[in-house]
Design a protein around this motif. Structure first.
Motif, PDB file in Angstrom:
ATOM      1  N   LEU A  19      16.660  15.170 -22.889  1.00 58.61           N
ATOM      2  CA  LEU A  19      15.509  14.456 -23.439  1.00 58.61           C
ATOM      3  C   LEU A  19      15.612  14.371 -24.957  1.00 58.61           C
ATOM      4  O   LEU A  19      15.317  13.326 -25.561  1.00 58.61           O
ATOM      5  CB  LEU A  19      14.211  15.144 -23.036  1.00 58.61           C
ATOM      6  CG  LEU A  19      13.724  14.969 -21.590  1.00 58.61           C
ATOM      7  CD1 LEU A  19      12.441  15.760 -21.369  1.00 58.61           C
ATOM      8  CD2 LEU A  19      13.497  13.498 -21.259  1.00 58.61           C
ATOM      9  N   ILE A  20      16.040  15.487 -25.583  1.00 51.70           N
ATOM     10  CA  ILE A  20      16.098  15.535 -27.043  1.00 51.70           C
ATOM     11  C   ILE A  20      17.318  14.785 -27.582  1.00 51.70           C
ATOM     12  O   ILE A  20      17.210  13.952 -28.492  1.00 51.70           O
ATOM     13  CB  ILE A  20      16.125  17.004 -27.521  1.00 51.70           C
ATOM     14  CG1 ILE A  20      14.850  17.734 -27.058  1.00 51.70           C
ATOM     15  CG2 ILE A  20      16.286  17.085 -29.038  1.00 51.70           C
ATOM     16  CD1 ILE A  20      14.877  19.232 -27.273  1.00 51.70           C
ATOM     17  N   ALA A  45      19.076  22.289 -27.309  1.00 51.45           N
ATOM     18  CA  ALA A  45      19.606  21.009 -27.782  1.00 51.45           C
ATOM     19  C   ALA A  45      20.900  21.220 -28.562  1.00 51.45           C
ATOM     20  O   ALA A  45      21.880  20.462 -28.419  1.00 51.45           O
ATOM     21  CB  ALA A  45      18.569  20.299 -28.644  1.00 51.45           C
ATOM     22  N   CYS A  46      20.937  22.269 -29.389  1.00 54.22           N
ATOM     23  CA  CYS A  46      22.142  22.591 -30.160  1.00 54.22           C
ATOM     24  C   CYS A  46      23.292  22.972 -29.232  1.00 54.22           C
ATOM     25  O   CYS A  46      24.433  22.545 -29.428  1.00 54.22           O
ATOM     26  CB  CYS A  46      21.823  23.708 -31.146  1.00 54.22           C
ATOM     27  SG  CYS A  46      23.220  24.160 -32.209  1.00 54.22           S
ATOM     28  N   ARG A  47      22.989  23.773 -28.212  1.00 54.18           N
ATOM     29  CA  ARG A  47      24.024  24.163 -27.238  1.00 54.18           C
ATOM     30  C   ARG A  47      24.582  22.938 -26.514  1.00 54.18           C
ATOM     31  O   ARG A  47      25.772  22.847 -26.250  1.00 54.18           O
ATOM     32  CB  ARG A  47      23.425  25.131 -26.198  1.00 54.18           C
ATOM     33  CG  ARG A  47      23.111  26.509 -26.719  1.00 54.18           C
ATOM     34  CD  ARG A  47      24.103  27.549 -26.214  1.00 54.18           C
ATOM     35  NE  ARG A  47      23.540  28.876 -26.361  1.00 54.18           N
ATOM     36  CZ  ARG A  47      23.192  29.656 -25.342  1.00 54.18           C
ATOM     37  NH1 ARG A  47      23.327  29.228 -24.105  1.00 54.18           N
ATOM     38  NH2 ARG A  47      22.707  30.859 -25.577  1.00 54.18           N
ATOM     39  N   TYR A  48      23.689  21.992 -26.207  1.00 51.38           N
ATOM     40  CA  TYR A  48      24.131  20.790 -25.488  1.00 51.38           C
ATOM     41  C   TYR A  48      25.059  19.943 -26.365  1.00 51.38           C
ATOM     42  O   TYR A  48      26.051  19.388 -25.893  1.00 51.38           O
ATOM     43  CB  TYR A  48      22.913  19.990 -25.049  1.00 51.38           C
ATOM     44  CG  TYR A  48      23.232  18.737 -24.266  1.00 51.38           C
ATOM     45  CD1 TYR A  48      23.781  18.817 -22.977  1.00 51.38           C
ATOM     46  CD2 TYR A  48      22.986  17.478 -24.820  1.00 51.38           C
ATOM     47  CE1 TYR A  48      24.080  17.655 -22.272  1.00 51.38           C
ATOM     48  CE2 TYR A  48      23.281  16.319 -24.117  1.00 51.38           C
ATOM     49  CZ  TYR A  48      23.823  16.416 -22.835  1.00 51.38           C
ATOM     50  OH  TYR A  48      24.130  15.277 -22.120  1.00 51.38           O
ATOM     51  N   ARG A  49      24.736  19.849 -27.646  1.00 48.02           N
ATOM     52  CA  ARG A  49      25.591  19.085 -28.555  1.00 48.02           C
ATOM     53  C   ARG A  49      26.968  19.737 -28.698  1.00 48.02           C
ATOM     54  O   ARG A  49      27.991  19.054 -28.828  1.00 48.02           O
ATOM     55  CB  ARG A  49      24.940  18.987 -29.931  1.00 48.02           C
ATOM     56  CG  ARG A  49      23.667  18.148 -29.982  1.00 48.02           C
ATOM     57  CD  ARG A  49      23.206  17.939 -31.408  1.00 48.02           C
ATOM     58  NE  ARG A  49      21.934  17.219 -31.473  1.00 48.02           N
ATOM     59  CZ  ARG A  49      20.756  17.827 -31.630  1.00 48.02           C
ATOM     60  NH1 ARG A  49      20.690  19.170 -31.729  1.00 48.02           N
ATOM     61  NH2 ARG A  49      19.647  17.113 -31.677  1.00 48.02           N
ATOM     62  N   ALA A  51      28.546  22.081 -26.448  1.00 46.66           N
ATOM     63  CA  ALA A  51      29.358  22.326 -25.249  1.00 46.66           C
ATOM     64  C   ALA A  51      28.990  21.452 -24.064  1.00 46.66           C
ATOM     65  O   ALA A  51      29.572  21.605 -22.989  1.00 46.66           O
ATOM     66  CB  ALA A  51      29.248  23.805 -24.849  1.00 46.66           C
ATOM     67  N   GLY A  52      28.014  20.577 -24.209  1.00 45.97           N
ATOM     68  CA  GLY A  52      27.633  19.740 -23.092  1.00 45.97           C
ATOM     69  C   GLY A  52      26.905  20.536 -22.025  1.00 45.97           C
ATOM     70  O   GLY A  52      26.246  21.544 -22.312  1.00 45.97           O
ATOM     71  N   ALA A  53      27.030  20.100 -20.763  1.00 45.17           N
ATOM     72  CA  ALA A  53      26.317  20.762 -19.670  1.00 45.17           C
ATOM     73  C   ALA A  53      26.762  22.209 -19.497  1.00 45.17           C
ATOM     74  O   ALA A  53      25.990  23.075 -19.075  1.00 45.17           O
ATOM     75  CB  ALA A  53      26.535  19.984 -18.375  1.00 45.17           C
ATOM     76  N   ALA A  54      28.047  22.521 -19.812  1.00 47.04           N
ATOM     77  CA  ALA A  54      28.550  23.890 -19.667  1.00 47.04           C
ATOM     78  C   ALA A  54      27.826  24.859 -20.592  1.00 47.04           C
ATOM     79  O   ALA A  54      27.747  26.057 -20.313  1.00 47.04           O
ATOM     80  CB  ALA A  54      30.051  23.929 -19.942  1.00 47.04           C
ATOM     81  N   GLY A  55      27.270  24.361 -21.697  1.00 44.47           N
ATOM     82  CA  GLY A  55      26.587  25.244 -22.620  1.00 44.47           C
ATOM     83  C   GLY A  55      25.234  25.712 -22.151  1.00 44.47           C
ATOM     84  O   GLY A  55      24.600  26.545 -22.811  1.00 44.47           O
ATOM     85  N   MET A  56      24.762  25.204 -21.006  1.00 46.97           N
ATOM     86  CA  MET A  56      23.451  25.613 -20.483  1.00 46.97           C
ATOM     87  C   MET A  56      23.496  26.918 -19.682  1.00 46.97           C
ATOM     88  O   MET A  56      22.460  27.472 -19.326  1.00 46.97           O
ATOM     89  CB  MET A  56      22.883  24.505 -19.586  1.00 46.97           C
ATOM     90  CG  MET A  56      22.737  23.142 -20.271  1.00 46.97           C
ATOM     91  SD  MET A  56      21.585  23.172 -21.686  1.00 46.97           S
ATOM     92  CE  MET A  56      22.732  23.264 -23.076  1.00 46.97           C
ATOM     93  N   ALA A  57      24.700  27.420 -19.380  1.00 43.45           N
ATOM     94  CA  ALA A  57      24.826  28.654 -18.590  1.00 43.45           C
ATOM     95  C   ALA A  57      24.424  29.866 -19.423  1.00 43.45           C
ATOM     96  O   ALA A  57      24.451  29.833 -20.668  1.00 43.45           O
ATOM     97  CB  ALA A  57      26.265  28.801 -18.097  1.00 43.45           C
ATOM     98  N   ASP A  58      24.006  30.938 -18.731  1.00 39.31           N
ATOM     99  CA  ASP A  58      23.651  32.179 -19.417  1.00 39.31           C
ATOM    100  C   ASP A  58      24.874  32.764 -20.112  1.00 39.31           C
ATOM    101  O   ASP A  58      25.999  32.714 -19.595  1.00 39.31           O
ATOM    102  CB  ASP A  58      23.103  33.202 -18.418  1.00 39.31           C
ATOM    103  CG  ASP A  58      21.748  32.800 -17.865  1.00 39.31           C
ATOM    104  OD1 ASP A  58      20.873  32.449 -18.672  1.00 39.31           O
ATOM    105  OD2 ASP A  58      21.584  32.833 -16.636  1.00 39.31           O
ATOM    106  N   ARG A  59      24.685  33.327 -21.273  1.00 40.22           N
ATOM    107  CA  ARG A  59      25.742  34.009 -22.002  1.00 40.22           C
ATOM    108  C   ARG A  59      25.500  35.500 -22.009  1.00 40.22           C
ATOM    109  O   ARG A  59      24.366  35.959 -21.914  1.00 40.22           O
ATOM    110  CB  ARG A  59      25.811  33.492 -23.444  1.00 40.22           C
ATOM    111  CG  ARG A  59      26.261  32.037 -23.571  1.00 40.22           C
ATOM    112  CD  ARG A  59      26.284  31.612 -25.029  1.00 40.22           C
ATOM    113  NE  ARG A  59      26.749  30.227 -25.177  1.00 40.22           N
ATOM    114  CZ  ARG A  59      26.804  29.595 -26.343  1.00 40.22           C
ATOM    115  NH1 ARG A  59      26.412  30.225 -27.462  1.00 40.22           N
ATOM    116  NH2 ARG A  59      27.240  28.334 -26.398  1.00 40.22           N
TER     117      ARG A  59
END
Length: 323
Positions: A19-20, A45-49, A51-59
């Motif tokens: 969305l952002i 939003a920063c994670r998405y920019r 790493a894309g969808a992979a950046g949404m996983a827990d770290r």
């Protein structure tokens, strides 16, 4: 880790970030839409920019640097003792003055398997069951002692195959006159205190005389023996041995079940690793001379992993001449 149906599960984070980033929603509006703070919306939003969808996983929340981690030099010593001497965490911890849990963590970190999962001779990992073993222990010293005999090939004068190589070992086996030594041992179930002698045979009179001396030794250490466990060897089934026991209860193991007498079997394995085959002896006399000091070390100075201390430390009011 977030719940699968939570608003900000990985799928929800991805919708928020898209969305952002993709649709151009303002941070505040997107945050209100998902019921989260502006800072949280900005983070995803920063994670998405990046790493894309992979950046949404827990770290992992594990810190990158641990200032309290054991120094690398100490860790190398722990692993070295495990590989060269095949010691468990308790003995290594006692030797290096570390906590047992610290040693266990180091061994796990370096991928060292438990000793019971490795071959005793080579140290190579072997396939074994991970099922927990059922342990038992007598409640007090003397409630039960384990008795057994270990047969050991004698060393010819000048040394055997460990000094001169396999060819000499073959000649030794083909020759005559070397014979066997018989190591008779008694181990207390509760304390792991051990009494052993190297004798020339395992006949009933030898077994009986050894038991008489062993019984007197345990009495001198303040341990009153109430029961003796043996296998079904001829010497142990003799009337002579039965009479020597007197009122002491005699328990015999099931046939072909040596693990029933496991504590003395473990002693046999330990004495082979740490005394009989610990170094290359040049004669049977040299190896025999090293036995009494090793046995004293086993009873009074060597940390036993099963009891997290020395056998002598478990004997109440041990007379000073035994230390």
């Amino acid at each position: 880790m977030s719940h699968a149906n939570a608003v900000l599960a990985p799928a929800g984070r991805l919708r928020l970030a898209r969305l952002i980033v993709d649709e151009g929603w303002p941070l505040r509006r997107a945050a209100e839409r998902f019921g989260v703070g502006v800072t949280t919306a900005a983070r995803w939003a920063c994670r998405y920019r990046e790493a894309g969808a992979a950046g949404m996983a827990d770290r992992s929340s594990r810190p990158r640097v641990n200032p309290n981690r054991t120094r690398a030099r100490v860790e190398r010593r722990v692993v070295s003792l495990r590989v060269s001497r095949r010691w468990g965490p308790a003995r290594i911890a006692a030797q290096l003055r570390l906590n047992r849990s610290t040693v266990q963590a180091i061994l796990r970190r370096y991928g060292c398997p438990p000793l019971r999962w490795t071959d005793p001779g080579t140290g190579v990992r072997i396939k074994t069951s991970r099922a927990a073993t059922n342990r038992y222990e007598a409640a007090t010293p003397g409630d039960l002692v384990h008795m057994d005999v270990k047969k050991l090939g004698r060393i010819p004068d000048g040394g055997g195959h460990r000094i001169h190589g396999p060819a000499q070992g073959k000649r030794n086996r083909a020759g005559k006159g070397h014979g066997y030594a018989f190591i008779h041992s008694v181990v207390d179930d509760h304390t792991r205190m051990a009494y052993s002698e190297i004798l020339s045979d395992e006949r009933k009179d030898t077994v009986t005389a050894f038991w008489t001396r062993a019984h007197a030794w345990f009495q001198g250490a303040g341990i009153e023996v109430k029961a003796v466990m043996t296998d079904n060897g001829n010497g142990y089934r003799s009337h002579l041995f039965r009479d020597a026991l007197g009122p002491i209860r005699h328990i015999r193991t099931r046939p072909y079940r040596p693990q029933t007498n496991g504590k003395v079997e473990r002693l046999n394995r330990t004495l082979l690793q740490e005394w009989a085959y610990a170094r290359a002896y040049r004669s049977e006399t040299e190896r025999t001379a090293a036995f009494a000091p090793w046995l004293h070390h086993y009873n009074h100075h060597r940390t036993h992993t099963a009891i997290n201390g020395t056998p002598a430390s478990r004997v109440p009011n041990l007379p000073s001449h035994n230390t």
